[in-house]
Design a protein around this motif. Structure first.
Motif, PDB file in Angstrom:
ATOM      1  N   LYS A   1       3.094  -2.343   7.292  1.00 16.14           N
ATOM      2  CA  LYS A   1       1.852  -2.707   7.978  1.00 16.14           C
ATOM      3  C   LYS A   1       1.666  -2.069   9.351  1.00 16.14           C
ATOM      4  O   LYS A   1       0.589  -1.562   9.646  1.00 16.14           O
ATOM      5  CB  LYS A   1       1.772  -4.232   8.109  1.00 16.14           C
ATOM      6  CG  LYS A   1       0.826  -4.811   7.087  1.00 16.14           C
ATOM      7  CD  LYS A   1       0.158  -6.047   7.679  1.00 16.14           C
ATOM      8  CE  LYS A   1      -0.449  -6.865   6.554  1.00 16.14           C
ATOM      9  NZ  LYS A   1      -0.113  -8.272   6.670  1.00 16.14           N
TER      10      LYS A   1
ATOM     11  N   MET B   1       0.250   1.451   9.269  1.00 12.13           N
ATOM     12  CA  MET B   1      -0.923   1.700   8.439  1.00 12.13           C
ATOM     13  C   MET B   1      -2.072   2.251   9.275  1.00 12.13           C
ATOM     14  O   MET B   1      -2.461   1.658  10.271  1.00 12.13           O
ATOM     15  CB  MET B   1      -1.341   0.370   7.816  1.00 12.13           C
ATOM     16  CG  MET B   1      -1.726   0.492   6.372  1.00 12.13           C
ATOM     17  SD  MET B   1      -2.266  -1.128   5.795  1.00 12.13           S
ATOM     18  CE  MET B   1      -0.903  -1.548   4.754  1.00 12.13           C
ATOM     19  N   ASP B   2      -2.587   3.371   8.865  1.00 14.06           N
ATOM     20  CA  ASP B   2      -3.701   3.991   9.571  1.00 14.06           C
ATOM     21  C   ASP B   2      -4.800   4.309   8.567  1.00 14.06           C
ATOM     22  O   ASP B   2      -4.512   4.781   7.472  1.00 14.06           O
ATOM     23  CB  ASP B   2      -3.226   5.309  10.194  1.00 14.06           C
ATOM     24  CG  ASP B   2      -3.157   5.248  11.700  1.00 14.06           C
ATOM     25  OD1 ASP B   2      -3.156   4.144  12.252  1.00 14.06           O
ATOM     26  OD2 ASP B   2      -3.112   6.329  12.313  1.00 14.06           O
ATOM     27  N   ALA B   3      -6.032   4.056   8.932  1.00 17.11           N
ATOM     28  CA  ALA B   3      -7.136   4.402   8.035  1.00 17.11           C
ATOM     29  C   ALA B   3      -7.628   5.807   8.367  1.00 17.11           C
ATOM     30  O   ALA B   3      -7.932   6.115   9.509  1.00 17.11           O
ATOM     31  CB  ALA B   3      -8.262   3.399   8.189  1.00 17.11           C
TER      32      ALA B   3
ATOM     33  N   CYS C   1       1.176   5.290   0.377  1.00 19.46           N
ATOM     34  CA  CYS C   1       0.505   6.409   1.033  1.00 19.46           C
ATOM     35  C   CYS C   1       0.193   7.499   0.008  1.00 19.46           C
ATOM     36  O   CYS C   1       1.088   7.954  -0.703  1.00 19.46           O
ATOM     37  CB  CYS C   1       1.423   6.947   2.124  1.00 19.46           C
ATOM     38  SG  CYS C   1       0.799   8.374   2.978  1.00 19.46           S
TER      39      CYS C   1
ATOM     40  N   VAL D   1       0.856  -1.179   0.000  1.00 21.32           N
ATOM     41  CA  VAL D   1       0.000   0.000   0.000  1.00 21.32           C
ATOM     42  C   VAL D   1       0.896   1.234   0.000  1.00 21.32           C
ATOM     43  O   VAL D   1       1.832   1.335   0.780  1.00 21.32           O
ATOM     44  CB  VAL D   1      -0.923   0.010   1.242  1.00 21.32           C
ATOM     45  CG1 VAL D   1      -1.792   1.264   1.254  1.00 21.32           C
ATOM     46  CG2 VAL D   1      -1.786  -1.236   1.260  1.00 21.32           C
TER      47      VAL D   1
ATOM     48  N   THR E   1     -12.529   5.390   3.605  1.00 20.84           N
ATOM     49  CA  THR E   1     -11.249   5.625   4.259  1.00 20.84           C
ATOM     50  C   THR E   1     -10.112   5.378   3.282  1.00 20.84           C
ATOM     51  O   THR E   1     -10.283   4.718   2.262  1.00 20.84           O
ATOM     52  CB  THR E   1     -11.053   4.688   5.475  1.00 20.84           C
ATOM     53  OG1 THR E   1     -11.217   3.350   5.040  1.00 20.84           O
ATOM     54  CG2 THR E   1     -12.031   5.009   6.577  1.00 20.84           C
ATOM     55  N   GLU E   2      -8.987   5.916   3.622  1.00 27.49           N
ATOM     56  CA  GLU E   2      -7.790   5.760   2.811  1.00 27.49           C
ATOM     57  C   GLU E   2      -6.666   5.411   3.775  1.00 27.49           C
ATOM     58  O   GLU E   2      -6.606   5.950   4.869  1.00 27.49           O
ATOM     59  CB  GLU E   2      -7.510   7.092   2.123  1.00 27.49           C
ATOM     60  CG  GLU E   2      -6.438   7.058   1.095  1.00 27.49           C
ATOM     61  CD  GLU E   2      -6.979   7.300  -0.306  1.00 27.49           C
ATOM     62  OE1 GLU E   2      -6.454   6.683  -1.228  1.00 27.49           O
ATOM     63  OE2 GLU E   2      -7.895   8.114  -0.459  1.00 27.49           O
ATOM     64  N   TYR E   3      -5.786   4.490   3.366  1.00 30.80           N
ATOM     65  CA  TYR E   3      -4.678   4.140   4.235  1.00 30.80           C
ATOM     66  C   TYR E   3      -3.543   5.132   4.096  1.00 30.80           C
ATOM     67  O   TYR E   3      -3.135   5.471   2.982  1.00 30.80           O
ATOM     68  CB  TYR E   3      -4.162   2.733   3.936  1.00 30.80           C
ATOM     69  CG  TYR E   3      -5.058   1.661   4.491  1.00 30.80           C
ATOM     70  CD1 TYR E   3      -5.265   1.574   5.869  1.00 30.80           C
ATOM     71  CD2 TYR E   3      -5.684   0.749   3.654  1.00 30.80           C
ATOM     72  CE1 TYR E   3      -6.092   0.599   6.395  1.00 30.80           C
ATOM     73  CE2 TYR E   3      -6.511  -0.233   4.166  1.00 30.80           C
ATOM     74  CZ  TYR E   3      -6.709  -0.306   5.546  1.00 30.80           C
ATOM     75  OH  TYR E   3      -7.521  -1.270   6.055  1.00 30.80           O
TER      76      TYR E   3
ATOM     77  N   ARG F   1       0.884   6.278   9.703  1.00 31.08           N
ATOM     78  CA  ARG F   1       0.419   6.826  10.977  1.00 31.08           C
ATOM     79  C   ARG F   1       0.920   8.270  11.145  1.00 31.08           C
ATOM     80  O   ARG F   1       0.185   9.140  11.580  1.00 31.08           O
ATOM     81  CB  ARG F   1       0.961   5.958  12.112  1.00 31.08           C
ATOM     82  CG  ARG F   1       0.365   6.313  13.450  1.00 31.08           C
ATOM     83  CD  ARG F   1       0.405   5.125  14.352  1.00 31.08           C
ATOM     84  NE  ARG F   1      -0.404   4.043  13.809  1.00 31.08           N
ATOM     85  CZ  ARG F   1      -0.278   2.778  14.179  1.00 31.08           C
ATOM     86  NH1 ARG F   1       0.621   2.437  15.050  1.00 31.08           N
ATOM     87  NH2 ARG F   1      -1.046   1.861  13.671  1.00 31.08           N
TER      88      ARG F   1
ATOM     89  N   HIS G   1      -0.990  10.642   8.878  1.00 30.10           N
ATOM     90  CA  HIS G   1      -2.340  10.757   9.428  1.00 30.10           C
ATOM     91  C   HIS G   1      -2.364  11.712  10.617  1.00 30.10           C
ATOM     92  O   HIS G   1      -3.186  12.612  10.699  1.00 30.10           O
ATOM     93  CB  HIS G   1      -2.797   9.357   9.838  1.00 30.10           C
ATOM     94  CG  HIS G   1      -4.239   9.292  10.198  1.00 30.10           C
ATOM     95  ND1 HIS G   1      -4.739   8.343  11.044  1.00 30.10           N
ATOM     96  CD2 HIS G   1      -5.284  10.070   9.824  1.00 30.10           C
ATOM     97  CE1 HIS G   1      -6.050   8.556  11.174  1.00 30.10           C
ATOM     98  NE2 HIS G   1      -6.398   9.582  10.446  1.00 30.10           N
TER      99      HIS G   1
END
Ligand code: ZN
Ligand code: ZN
Length: 116
Positions: free
Chosen positions: A34, A37-39, A25, A23, A52-54, A57, A60
């Motif tokens: 992993k 990773m924050d939604a 950003c 994934v 939501t989008e990953y 952290r 975010h």
């Protein structure tokens, strides 16, 4: 042939589950490890947002440190608009120099968590 049967079962089990792929950003365009990773709700949940989008952290956290939910809902509700913001550009330029898994611990002042 026990082996054959088992293989079949495993394949059936794995089949429909989508393998987690890399994934990236949408904010800083680096790969998200992993654990980082924050939604993020592009439109805050409190404003009726669902998708939501990953993000990293740290990316975010930066978004929520800079902008309140009204600003996020009204103007900064896409990764593009977030990236165009001068404060985010400064952050992106900085975070790009860090390893993908970089995360700076939250300082006391911004630990007072706003609801997400
Ligand atoms: Zn968020
Ligand atoms: Zn990021």
């Amino acid at each position: 042939m026990l082996g054959k049967i088992r293989k079949k079962m495993i394949a059936a089990e794995i089949g429909p589950i989508k393998q987690v792929e890399t994934v990236v950003c949408p904010i800083c365009e680096r790969v998200i490890p992993k654990p980082q990773m924050d939604a993020h709700h592009l439109i805050p949940k409190s404003k009726g947002g669902k998708s939501t989008e990953y993000l990293h952290r740290i990316c975010h956290r930066q978004i929520h440190a800079l902008f309140n939910e009204t600003a996020l809902a009204r103007k900064l509700n896409t990764a593009e608009s977030l990236k165009e913001h001068p404060d985010m550009q400064r952050f992106i330029a900085w975070v790009k120099t860090k390893p993908d898994s970089f995360y700076q611990r939250t300082s006391k002042s911004d630990r007072i968590k706003k609801s997400d």
